[in-house]
Design a protein around this motif. Structure first.
Motif, PDB file in Angstrom:
ATOM      1  N   LEU A  19     -14.024 -14.448  15.740  1.00 35.15           N
ATOM      2  CA  LEU A  19     -13.023 -14.048  14.750  1.00 35.15           C
ATOM      3  C   LEU A  19     -11.755 -14.888  14.831  1.00 35.15           C
ATOM      4  O   LEU A  19     -10.901 -14.801  13.970  1.00 35.15           O
ATOM      5  N   ASP A  23      -8.244 -12.073  10.774  1.00 35.58           N
ATOM      6  CA  ASP A  23      -9.155 -11.371   9.868  1.00 35.58           C
ATOM      7  C   ASP A  23      -9.695 -12.313   8.800  1.00 35.58           C
ATOM      8  O   ASP A  23     -10.699 -12.013   8.154  1.00 35.58           O
ATOM      9  N   ARG A  75     -13.870  -6.362   5.932  1.00 31.44           N
ATOM     10  CA  ARG A  75     -12.513  -6.192   5.383  1.00 31.44           C
ATOM     11  C   ARG A  75     -12.536  -5.321   4.121  1.00 31.44           C
ATOM     12  O   ARG A  75     -11.583  -5.317   3.340  1.00 31.44           O
ATOM     13  N   GLU A  78      -9.585  -3.114   2.932  1.00 31.91           N
ATOM     14  CA  GLU A  78      -8.311  -3.743   2.586  1.00 31.91           C
ATOM     15  C   GLU A  78      -8.196  -3.919   1.070  1.00 31.91           C
ATOM     16  O   GLU A  78      -9.201  -4.088   0.377  1.00 31.91           O
TER      17      GLU A  78
END
Length: 269
Positions: A19, A23, A75, A78
């Motif tokens: 990662l 993100d 994600r 989000e």
């Protein structure tokens, strides 16, 4: 890679993904020290895992990093970003951290537009221009159409996916998958359909344009028009196929990338 293949990679990618304390950035496979660095940008509705086969094939000789937009895969909780300038602003702040060596950008469809805007932000920040932009399946920034896919109902968006032939019919007929996918698709179509480049917008990177000979979204003339958006060289490479020509022409596309980068590393199957 089709949507169905992307979903298959979602479960497998966790253990293999570095990662990189961000993100936004994914590295699926480690590369050798000092390897040329290629940063990939997904298409509308796409996610980082679209480039899993590219990373597998090009590493370890090329360090392949992939941008993961908000609102998809891990994600998904989000907020989505429905305009290219904001998306490019945020992604730029992440991508610039990997500019300790020359960067090469590859963007497919909407990803080519995002990559172009990030390259412009490199210049605005006084950073070296990307060593090359590979713009795939996307007409030049100055060439616009009156597309309004993002305003259609669900069936209208699905018709567009069928027209582009990038999604398996079994996926399009799966209500659960489409319920998750349609908001992301509609958001991204809005971003790219409302995008307008600044007049005379140019980058200092050479541009390699890759396009399918039967892509309904990009004519050869619209592909060649990228030459107006760089102060460097621009070449156009045409492949057999439509908007997702690169799925069936992967080996040829990988050859184009390695040639454009000048990498001598072998491509893995």
């Amino acid at each position: 890679m089709t949507t169905q293949q992307q979903l298959a990679h979602t479960q497998a990618q966790g253990a293999d993904t570095d990662l990189l304390e961000s993100d936004w950035i994914r590295r699926y496979h480690p590369a050798v020290a000092g390897a040329p660095r290629l940063i990939c940008f997904p298409h509308a509705g796409g996610s980082a895992s679209f480039y899993f086969p590219v990373a597998k094939a090009l590493t370890p000789g090329i360090d392949v990093l992939v941008v993961q937009y908000p609102g998809r895969q891990e994600r998904r909780r989000e907020p989505l970003i429905d305009n290219v300038p904001e998306l490019a602003d945020l992604a730029f702040e992440e991508v610039r951290q990997y500019a300790d060596r020359p960067l090469y950008f590859f963007g497919h469809s909407m990803g080519a537009t995002v990559a172009f805007e990030i390259a412009r932000r490199f210049a605005g920040a006084g950073l070296p221009a990307p060593a090359r932009l590979f713009a795939s399946a996307r007409r030049a920034p100055s060439r616009t159409r009156a597309d309004r896919v993002h305003t259609r109902d669900d069936e209208g968006v699905i018709r567009e996916l069928r027209r582009l032939s990038g999604t398996d019919d079994r996926v399009l007929g799966n209500e659960e998958i489409m319920r998750l996918a349609l908001p992301v698709l509609r958001n991204d179509y809005k971003a790219v359909e409302t995008y307008r480049a600044d007049p005379g917008a140019r980058i200092d990177s050479p541009v390699t344009v890759l396009t399918g000979d039967s892509d309904p979204n990009t004519t050869l003339d619209e592909a060649r028009a990228w030459s107006a958006h760089t102060t460097a060289a621009c070449d156009v490479q045409v492949f057999a196929g439509g908007h997702f020509y690169l799925v069936d022409r992967q080996r040829e596309v990988l050859d184009a990338i390695t040639t454009g980068i000048g990498a001598r590393a072998g491509i893995r199957g």
